[in-house]
Enzyme design. Structure first.
Site, PDB file in Angstrom:
ATOM      1  N   HIS A 115      35.801  35.196  46.826  1.00 17.54           N
ATOM      2  CA  HIS A 115      34.759  36.143  47.216  1.00 17.54           C
ATOM      3  C   HIS A 115      33.454  35.358  47.383  1.00 17.54           C
ATOM      4  CE1 HIS A 115      31.821  39.386  46.404  1.00 17.54           C
ATOM      5  NE2 HIS A 115      32.772  40.230  46.776  1.00 17.54           N
ATOM      6  N   ASP A 192      37.508  33.506  38.475  1.00 16.91           N
ATOM      7  CA  ASP A 192      36.931  34.787  38.871  1.00 16.91           C
ATOM      8  C   ASP A 192      38.003  35.856  38.647  1.00 16.91           C
ATOM      9  OD1 ASP A 192      36.147  37.069  40.153  1.00 16.91           O
ATOM     10  OD2 ASP A 192      35.540  36.098  42.016  1.00 16.91           O
ATOM     11  N   GLN A 195      39.114  40.902  40.094  1.00 17.75           N
ATOM     12  CA  GLN A 195      40.188  41.777  40.568  1.00 17.75           C
ATOM     13  C   GLN A 195      41.436  41.714  39.689  1.00 17.75           C
ATOM     14  OE1 GLN A 195      39.792  44.027  42.737  1.00 17.75           O
ATOM     15  NE2 GLN A 195      38.030  43.387  43.951  1.00 17.75           N
ATOM     16  N   LYS A 218      34.660  47.513  37.817  1.00 16.22           N
ATOM     17  CA  LYS A 218      35.994  47.564  38.446  1.00 16.22           C
ATOM     18  C   LYS A 218      37.053  47.958  37.404  1.00 16.22           C
ATOM     19  CE  LYS A 218      34.875  43.969  41.805  1.00 16.22           C
ATOM     20  NZ  LYS A 218      34.556  44.671  43.041  1.00 16.22           N
ATOM     21  N   CYS A 358      33.452  40.555  51.871  1.00 16.02           N
ATOM     22  CA  CYS A 358      32.728  39.433  51.241  1.00 16.02           C
ATOM     23  C   CYS A 358      33.664  38.251  51.020  1.00 16.02           C
ATOM     24  CB  CYS A 358      32.087  39.857  49.919  1.00 16.02           C
ATOM     25  SG  CYS A 358      30.961  41.222  50.077  1.00 16.02           S
TER      26      CYS A 358
END
Ligand code: C6P
Length: 403
Positions: A115, A192, A195, A218, A358
Site C-alpha cells: 500500500h 504491514d 489487512q 479495519k 492506494c
C-alpha cells in the site's frame, strides 16, 4: 450460517450491502459501548491525572495495551505503541529508525503489493539517506517465487517493509521466508498487517517480526487508533518520532530526558477512548473466534467468486482459489470503468470500492489501471452476496452493452 449483522447498528438499521470492509470495518455495539463508557465514566487525561479518575483512565488505557500485547503475542507491553493508524506506525519507523540507521549503499526492500502507506515513507527514507529502494515483484496471481525472494534479499538489505495481506489481491505474502532471509543478512523487517489483523491470529514472536503495524478501524475499532509493535531492543535504541508532552521524564531549557517505552513514542494526549474500544473490538472478535470468522468469510468469498467466474466480461484479480483472498475480491468488467461499476452498485445499495486502492505500483505491475473491489467480512450474509451477484450480472447491460 451464523448471522452477526444484528451486532452492527449501521447494518441492522438499513438494507445496505456493505462490501468495503477492507477500507474500514463496521463497528459492533460492544465497541461503541466501550468508547461511550470510557467518556461517560472514566474521562480524564490518561497518564497525567494524579486523582482517582485520572488513574482510572490510565488503568483503562494501559489495560488496552496489555490486551493488544496478548493479541499479538508480544513479550512485553512496552513493545506496543498506540498510534493513529497503520500509516502513522510505518512513518514512525521510517523517521525514527530509517533515517537514523540507513545510509548510502544500504538497500530497502519493499514488496510490490505494498500500500502507498508502506511505500512513500521508504521513498522518503531512500531520498534522504541515499539508500536504494528495491522491489520484490509478484507473479500475476499475486504469489511470490522463492527464487525472486532469494535474489531480492542481499547483504545490503538493511530493512524490508513487507505486506502481510494485500489490499488488492487479498493474498497472504510469504513473510516468514522473507523475514528469515533478511535476518540472515542482518537486516530488520517491518510487517504491514493492516489487512491481516482482521482475519487471522498474529504471533509476532513466532514470526520474528521486528516491527508490525495495524489499524484499529479495519478491526472494528474506531478510526484514529492504531498500533505499532516493535522489538524492545530496537525501540529503545530509536529516537522519538514526535515530541512534546507526556513523552518525557524531565525537561531543562535546552535538553530533555525521554520517558521509557512505550511512552517515549506517544507524545501528547492519547486516544483513550479509541484504545479501550480497540480492546473491546479484539475481545468481540476473539469471542466469536478465528475459526468461525474464517469459515464465514471463506464461504461467502467462495460463493461470490464461484458466481463471478461465470459472468461474461467479469475478470477476477489474483488467485483463482477463494481461500487465498481473505474476503478481498478485486475485479474488472470489460468496457466498464470501475468507477461506473461502483456507481451502479451504489444505486442498488451495495457499497464497494473502486480505483487504484492506494497500490498503484502493484496495479501497474499487474497491467490494470484500476479495479472494483468487494471486500467481505464475517458479518456479511449469503443474501448480501446474492444481491451483489445479481447486480454485477446486470452491469454490462445497464451500461448499454449486449450481455
Ligand atoms: N487500505 C483500503 O481500502 P490506514 O489508512 O493507515 O488505516 O491504513 C493504510 C493501509 C496500509 N496498508 C494496507 C495493506 C492497507 O490496506 C491500508 C489501508 C484501505 O484498502 C484504505 S486505502
Amino acid at each position: 450460517m451464523r448471522q452477526f449483522k444484528e451486532d452492527f447498528p449501521l447494518l441492522r438499521q438499513s438494507d445496505l450491502v456493505y462490501l468495503d470492509s477492507a477500507a474500514t470495518a463496521q463497528r459492533p455495539d460492544a465497541v461503541l459501548a466501550a468508547e461511550r463508557e470510557f467518556y461517560e465514566k472514566y474521562n480524564a487525561n490518561p497518564l497525567r491525572g494524579l486523582y482517582e479518575l485520572g488513574m482510572e483512565a490510565t488503568d483503562r488505557y494501559e489495560a488496552a495495551r496489555d490486551c493488544v500485547r496478548d493479541f499479538l503475542h508480544a513479550e512485553d507491553s512496552a513493545e506496543i505503541i498506540f498510534t493513529r493508524n497503520t500509516t502513522e506506525s510505518i512513518n514512525l519507523v521510517a523517521y525514527s529508525y530509517g533515517l537514523t540507521h540507513l545510509k548510502t549503499g544500504d538497500e530497502i526492500l519493499v514488496t510490490i503489493d505494498s500500500h502507498h502507506s508502506n511505500l512513500l515513507p521508504w521513498q522518503m527514507v531512500a531520498r534522504q539517506t541515499g539508500a536504494t529502494l528495491r522491489y520484490l515483484d509478484c507473479e500475476q496471481d499475486g504469489a511470490y517465487e522463492v527464487k525472486d525472494m532469494m535474489a531480492a534479499v542481499t547483504p545490503q538489505t538493511k530493512l524490508a517493509a513487507v505486506t502481510h495481506v494485500s489490499n488488492v489481491t487479498g493474498r497472504l505474502d510469504p513473510i516468514e521466508a522473507i523475514i528469515r532471509l533478511v535476518h540472515e543478512q542482518g537486516g530488520v523487517v517491518l510487517v504491514d498487517a493492516a489487512q491481516s489483523a482482521p482475519h487471522m491470529p498474529i504471533d509476532v514472536q513466532e514470526l520474528d517480526a521486528d516491527f508490525l503495524a495495524f489499524s484499529g478501524h479495519k478491526l472494528m475499532a474506531p478510526m484514529g487508533i492504531g498500533v505499532l509493535y516493535g522489538k524492545k531492543a530496537l525501540l529503545e535504541d530509536m529516537p522519538p518520532f514526535l515530541s512534546g508532552g507526556e513523552m518525557i521524564d524531565s525537561v531543562s531549557r535546552f535538553d530533555a530526558v525521554y520517558a521509557p517505552l512505550p511512552h517515549k513514542f506517544e507524545a501528547g494526549t492519547v486516544n483513550g477512548g479509541g484504545a479501550v474500544a480497540l480492546q473491546a473490538a479484539i475481545e468481540y472478535m476473539e469471542g466469536i473466534g478465528w475459526r468461525e470468522i474464517n469459515k464465514q468469510e471463506e464461504l461467502l468469498t467462495e460463493m461470490a467468486m464461484g458466481e463471478m467466474k461465470r459472468i461474461p466480461g467479469v475478470h477476477l484479480i489474483g488467485s483463482t482459489d477463494p481461500k487465498k483472498h481473505h474476503g478481498i475480491i478485486s475485479f474488472t468488467i470489460d468496457d466498464v470503468h470501475p468507477h461506473d461499476i461502483a456507481s451502479i452498485l451504489d444505486a442498488d445499495k451495495i457499497a464497494v470500492r473502486a480505483g487504484h486502492h492506494c497500490a498503484q505500483p502493484l496495479l501497474q505491475h499487474l497491467g490494470v489501471m484500476s479495479t472494483a473491489r468487494a471486500s467481505i467480512a464475517f458479518y456479511n450474509t449469503e443474501k448480501d452476496i446474492d444481491r451483489f451477484i445479481k447486480s454485477v450480472k446486470e452491469i454490462r447491460r445497464r451500461m448499454g452493452y449486449g450481455e
